[in-house]
Design a protein around this motif. Structure first.
Motif, mmCIF file in Angstrom:
data_model
loop_
_atom_site.group_PDB
_atom_site.id
_atom_site.type_symbol
_atom_site.label_atom_id
_atom_site.label_comp_id
_atom_site.label_asym_id
_atom_site.label_seq_id
_atom_site.Cartn_x
_atom_site.Cartn_y
_atom_site.Cartn_z
ATOM 1 N N LEU A 106 -20.079 37.408 50.999
ATOM 2 C CA LEU A 106 -20.355 37.988 52.319
ATOM 3 C C LEU A 106 -19.695 37.173 53.426
ATOM 4 C CD1 LEU A 106 -24.128 38.871 51.891
ATOM 5 C CD2 LEU A 106 -22.325 40.512 52.457
ATOM 6 N N ALA A 107 -19.876 35.857 53.385
ATOM 7 C CA ALA A 107 -19.332 35.014 54.449
ATOM 8 C C ALA A 107 -17.814 35.003 54.444
ATOM 9 C CB ALA A 107 -19.882 33.596 54.313
ATOM 10 N N ALA A 108 -17.216 35.061 53.247
ATOM 11 C CA ALA A 108 -15.753 35.022 53.151
ATOM 12 C C ALA A 108 -15.113 36.347 53.526
ATOM 13 C CB ALA A 108 -15.346 34.626 51.731
ATOM 14 N N ARG A 109 -15.751 37.453 53.159
ATOM 15 C CA ARG A 109 -15.134 38.772 53.311
ATOM 16 C C ARG A 109 -15.678 39.588 54.477
ATOM 17 N NH1 ARG A 109 -15.390 40.518 46.857
ATOM 18 N NH2 ARG A 109 -14.218 38.701 46.077
ATOM 19 N N HIS A 110 -16.864 39.251 54.936
ATOM 20 C CA HIS A 110 -17.514 40.046 55.987
ATOM 21 C C HIS A 110 -18.124 39.117 57.033
ATOM 22 C CE1 HIS A 110 -17.036 43.528 53.330
ATOM 23 N NE2 HIS A 110 -17.491 42.766 52.371
ATOM 24 N N GLY A 111 -17.338 38.160 57.469
ATOM 25 C CA GLY A 111 -17.830 37.154 58.389
ATOM 26 C C GLY A 111 -18.349 37.708 59.702
ATOM 27 N N GLU A 112 -17.902 38.896 60.074
ATOM 28 C CA GLU A 112 -18.361 39.496 61.334
ATOM 29 C C GLU A 112 -19.833 39.912 61.270
ATOM 30 O OE1 GLU A 112 -17.319 42.910 58.722
ATOM 31 O OE2 GLU A 112 -16.432 40.939 59.139
ATOM 32 N N ARG A 113 -20.406 39.949 60.056
ATOM 33 C CA ARG A 113 -21.803 40.365 59.891
ATOM 34 C C ARG A 113 -22.748 39.185 59.637
ATOM 35 N NH1 ARG A 113 -22.273 45.774 58.477
ATOM 36 N NH2 ARG A 113 -24.441 45.475 59.157
ATOM 37 N N ILE A 114 -22.175 38.006 59.403
ATOM 38 C CA ILE A 114 -22.978 36.860 59.004
ATOM 39 C C ILE A 114 -22.901 35.767 60.062
ATOM 40 C CG2 ILE A 114 -23.330 35.099 57.231
ATOM 41 C CD1 ILE A 114 -23.903 37.960 56.296
ATOM 42 N N ASP A 115 -24.067 35.292 60.517
ATOM 43 C CA ASP A 115 -24.105 34.199 61.478
ATOM 44 C C ASP A 115 -24.018 32.848 60.754
ATOM 45 O OD1 ASP A 115 -24.209 35.574 63.925
ATOM 46 O OD2 ASP A 115 -26.326 36.027 63.653
ATOM 47 N N ARG A 116 -25.119 32.357 60.275
ATOM 48 C CA ARG A 116 -25.117 31.106 59.513
ATOM 49 C C ARG A 116 -25.522 31.417 58.075
ATOM 50 N NH1 ARG A 116 -27.477 26.537 63.787
ATOM 51 N NH2 ARG A 116 -26.297 27.325 65.583
ATOM 52 N N VAL A 117 -25.029 30.609 57.139
ATOM 53 C CA VAL A 117 -25.252 30.911 55.729
ATOM 54 C C VAL A 117 -25.741 29.672 54.989
ATOM 55 C CG1 VAL A 117 -22.822 30.498 55.122
ATOM 56 C CG2 VAL A 117 -24.228 31.939 53.652
ATOM 57 N N VAL A 118 -26.789 29.877 54.175
ATOM 58 C CA VAL A 118 -27.337 28.820 53.321
ATOM 59 C C VAL A 118 -27.023 29.192 51.878
ATOM 60 C CG1 VAL A 118 -29.405 27.584 52.583
ATOM 61 C CG2 VAL A 118 -29.197 28.368 54.961
ATOM 62 N N LEU A 119 -26.313 28.304 51.186
ATOM 63 C CA LEU A 119 -25.863 28.550 49.817
ATOM 64 C C LEU A 119 -26.514 27.498 48.930
ATOM 65 C CD1 LEU A 119 -22.108 28.981 50.791
ATOM 66 C CD2 LEU A 119 -23.792 30.809 50.459
ATOM 67 N N ALA A 120 -27.542 27.897 48.199
ATOM 68 C CA ALA A 120 -28.350 26.933 47.462
ATOM 69 C C ALA A 120 -28.165 27.066 45.957
ATOM 70 C CB ALA A 120 -29.831 27.111 47.814
ATOM 71 N N ASN A 121 -28.020 25.909 45.308
ATOM 72 C CA ASN A 121 -27.954 25.860 43.838
ATOM 73 C C ASN A 121 -26.976 26.890 43.298
ATOM 74 O OD1 ASN A 121 -31.000 25.217 44.739
ATOM 75 N ND2 ASN A 121 -30.365 23.872 43.072
ATOM 76 N N THR A 122 -25.782 26.841 43.843
ATOM 77 C CA THR A 122 -24.764 27.825 43.510
ATOM 78 C C THR A 122 -23.402 27.168 43.513
ATOM 79 O OG1 THR A 122 -24.067 30.106 43.981
ATOM 80 C CG2 THR A 122 -24.310 28.631 45.883
ATOM 81 N N ALA A 123 -22.392 27.946 43.207
ATOM 82 C CA ALA A 123 -21.015 27.484 43.211
ATOM 83 C C ALA A 123 -20.125 28.695 43.403
ATOM 84 C CB ALA A 123 -20.666 26.775 41.908
ATOM 85 N N ALA A 124 -18.882 28.444 43.761
ATOM 86 C CA ALA A 124 -17.935 29.550 43.912
ATOM 87 C C ALA A 124 -17.527 30.125 42.558
ATOM 88 C CB ALA A 124 -16.705 29.081 44.682
#
Length: 262
Positions: A106-124
């Protein structure tokens, strides 16, 4: 029980806080094998300052399990479709594990819809075919009750499991009642996803949370993700894979501090 028809799929969701107020929105996305109830420790504190939208990922909880295959595009598209249905233009986003992978997309592809992002216990890039192919096969062949014995001990440290049997029982119950085909299809979606080339394009302010004892998305991978996202902050908790439950107070405070800092 509220549902929204999104991308041809009935998604179950829940809103906490003043839905018609003016507070910012935050969307919470569950991990593989769980549902929106995994965010229970965070709901009350967050809803004092935000409108909180939780949902069950397709194939999980009370959401439908449409035919596969599933893709990360669909998982991210479900969030956008749900936001559109509820007339939410922009929102903060927090996701654990599979939910975090959705957040990266979402943050990479639809940044216009996302304000701040918390990415927990994850990886790309989470895991490998050696993990996901047999996991999906076992879900289909043996069912979720059998799979729980292999998966759930990896979610929490041994100390937490011994200390919180009732918490673990509730989590096991959700896992055991997850649709086995929905689980398998999401395993395959995770296996097909590698967002490492896209993470550096994230412009949203980002908090990456890792767990020191996480075996599924290792702390090293969390540090790599944070290093790849410009300006991202990394926090490591003394927890295993489901850190928002194992270290609920520390997790919640970190998220609140991150979302409210100027």
């Amino acid at each position: 029980m509220p549902y929204a028809a999104v991308n041809g799929t009935e998604l179950h969701y829940r809103i906490d806080g003043d839905r018609h107020g003016s507070a910012p929105w935050i969307v919470l996305s569950n991990s593989l094998g769980s549902d929106l109830s995994m965010w229970t420790p965070q709901v009350e504190p967050l809803s004092k300052q935000f409108r909180v939208l939780r949902y069950d990922t397709r194939g999980h909880g009370h959401s439908e399990t449409p035919k596969g295959p599933y893709t990360i595009d669909q998982l991210a598209g479900d969030v956008l479709g749900l936001m559109d249905t509820l007339k939410i233009g922009r929102a903060h986003f927090a996701g654990i594990s599979m939910g975090g992978l959705t957040g990266i997309a979402l943050a990479a592809r639809h940044g216009e819809r996302i304000d701040r992002v918390v990415l927990a216990n994850t990886a790309a890039r989470i895991g490998s075919p050696e993990v996901w192919v047999p996991r999906a096969a076992r879900a289909r062949d043996e069912g979720m009750v059998a799979l729980a014995e292999a998966v759930l001990p990896r979610w929490f440290t041994a100390e937490f499991i011994a200390r919180e049997p009732l918490v673990l029982a509730a989590i096991r119950d959700v896992f055991a009642h997850t649709n086995k085909e929905g689980y398998a299809l999401n395993c395959e979606a995770i296996d097909a996803t590698d967002l490492r080339p896209e993470a550096p394009g994230i412009k949203a302010r980002s908090l990456v949370i890792g767990g020191t004892h996480d075996l599924a998305a290792k702390a090293e991978q969390g540090r790599e993700l944070a290093a790849a996202i410009p300006g991202a902050h990394y926090l490591e908790l003394d927890a295993s894979h489901i850190s928002n439950i194992e270290r609920a107070d520390a997790f919640t405070q970190a998220v609140l501090d991150f979302l409210t800092e100027p």
